[in-house]
Design an enzyme around this catalytic site. Structure first.
Site, short mmCIF file in Angstrom:
data_model
loop_
_atom_site.label_atom_id
_atom_site.label_comp_id
_atom_site.label_asym_id
_atom_site.label_seq_id
_atom_site.Cartn_x
_atom_site.Cartn_y
_atom_site.Cartn_z
N HIS A 162 13.92 -37.27 23.04
CA HIS A 162 15.31 -37.42 23.58
C HIS A 162 15.87 -37.12 24.87
O HIS A 162 15.59 -36.11 25.29
CB HIS A 162 16.14 -36.54 22.61
N GLU A 165 17.33 -34.40 26.52
CA GLU A 165 17.09 -32.90 25.82
C GLU A 165 15.78 -32.52 26.97
O GLU A 165 15.01 -31.91 26.40
CB GLU A 165 16.51 -32.81 24.50
N HIS A 307 12.83 -30.43 20.44
CA HIS A 307 14.33 -30.88 20.85
C HIS A 307 15.36 -30.06 21.43
O HIS A 307 14.64 -29.17 20.84
CB HIS A 307 14.58 -31.45 19.70
N GLU A 366 13.88 -26.94 17.55
CA GLU A 366 15.73 -27.30 18.18
C GLU A 366 15.50 -26.07 18.99
O GLU A 366 16.03 -24.77 18.15
CB GLU A 366 16.75 -27.90 17.19
ZN ZN Z 1 16.88 -34.84 19.90
#
Ligand code: ZN
Length: 396
Positions: A162, A165, A307, A366
């Site tokens: 992403h 990110e 992420h 994350e």
């Molecule tokens: Zn992501």
């Protein structure tokens, strides 16, 4: 650092002289036969660079070696054309310097150009680090896989699926640098002596899956057409791309995998978008395809997709994950303080597909907490949190 082979030299001798593990020297010279070294042949010594020293009155090899903390034979080896008994004031000597500090500075806006420069620097210092192109982005930027180690356990990590990110890329690179430093210096990371893991783990890292998107978020729209016009149109004319997660064509790369893709597509945008458009079909985008191809041919034992944000680790998909996933995620959680979450109402991601296809542990990590892109003042803390997760991947 390059040196030239002398009569009687061996990899084993270089390992002793420079205090560098023998396996790292061997792997830094894949085209060199250690049992048939040729006189004058170039050999790469990892973990060192060469600097220059200008001879002053009174200098001798012996005094210099003492002052610089070097074995005198290092000076002979690096200065084959110099007669140590006839040093001239002003003459310039090659002097080896052991690398004891990281070269990657992760805490900065980390474009694809910054990544490329850091990879070059790391490979220069640590030639046992392998780098190869696994594909090209839509705009033609190289997608790079880095490998270190030669173990049977294959651990894959990737970052920046992403765009906004992107902090995941410098976190992975700085972590890699920490590992490389500990390997050449036979030192520990948080008390863990890491040398044995070089022989037991093969680490695969794709630090930046989506370089076009990362550069878009950090630098704004590219000058190159038709990309400039297209991204501005997709972003509805807004010059602020901080909310952009997709690739340069407006496809969300982490919604591109054939793991309940149809269900995901049915409820997501149906045209190019700054985020969440899964594409017209699974695996239409070169970045997603490159990761799929790499994964299909690499036999990874586990995969971690990085992420941001939320400080959580997703570890399940449709009950297809093996029991080992839970053991691992509990260990990641213990060392990082992150919270394990088994299922999430989101499909077609890389880790979903990895679990579905191989029934092996796959995770979405994350990092950090806040609004993407996470501010750089979180970098040091995120790096520390992830370092524990990294060590778990070596040990378990
Ligand atoms: Zn992501």
């Amino acid at each position: 650092m390059n040196i030239r082979v002398r009569r009687g030299d061996s990899f084993w001798y270089y390992s002793q002289l420079f205090d560098i593990p023998l396996n790292l020297i061997a792997d830094s010279n894949p085209g060199v036969s250690p049992t048939a070294l040729q006189l004058g042949q170039i050999v790469r010594i990892p973990g060192y660079y060469v600097t220059f020293y200008t001879i002053r009155p009174g200098d001798t090899f012996w005094r210099l070696a003492n002052r610089l903390g070097l074995n005198m034979d290092m000076l002979y080896l690096l200065n084959p054309a110099v007669n140590p008994l006839a040093l001239q004031v002003g003459q310039v000597l090659n002097v080896p310097v052991r690398v004891v500090n990281p070269v990657v500075r992760g805490r900065r806006p980390y474009t694809s150009a910054a990544l490329t420069a850091d990879i070059s620097q790391l490979i220069e210092i640590y030639p046992f680090l392998r780098s190869r192109k696994i594909g090209n982005s839509v705009m033609g930027k190289n997608l790079i896989e880095l490998q270190v180690g030669r173990g049977a356990k294959r651990v894959h990590m990737n970052g920046s699926f992403h765009a906004n990110e992107w902090i995941t890329s410098p976190v992975l690179m700085q972590t890699l640098n920490t590992y490389l430093l500990a390997l050449t210096n036979r030192s520990d990371i948080r008390g863990l002596f890491v040398s044995p893991f070089y022989e037991s783990v093969l680490l695969s890292i794709v630090p930046m899956v989506n370089p076009d998107g990362v550069d878009l978020v950090i630098e704004g729209p590219p000058s190159q057409e038709p990309y400039r016009t297209n991204v501005l149109a997709i972003n509805q004319g807004n010059p602020d791309f901080s909310g952009w997660t997709a690739n340069i064509r407006g496809v969300d790369l982490n919604n591109q995998y054939p793991a309940l893709w149809e269900e995901e597509a049915a409820r997501k945008p149906d045209q190019p978008s700054p985020r969440e458009f899964p594409g017209e079909a699974p695996l239409t985008e070169p970045e997603a395809i490159a990761l799929a191809d790499l994964t299909a041919e690499s036999d990874f034992d586990r995969a971690l997709a990085y992420h941001t944000q939320g400080k959580v680790i997703y570890w399940g998909f449709q009950g297809l994950e093996p029991p080992e996933s839970q053991t691992l995620v509990n260990e990641y959680a213990r060392v990082s303080g992150y919270r394990p979450i088994r299922y999430v109402d989101s499909f077609a991601g890389y880790k979903d597909w990895f679990i579905q296809e191989w029934r092996r542990p796959g995770f979405t990590v994350e990092l950090g907490r806040g609004v993407n892109p996470l501010p750089l003042n979180q970098f040091d803390q995120i790096y520390e949190e992830n370092l524990g997760i990294f060590l778990v991947n070596l040990i378990r």
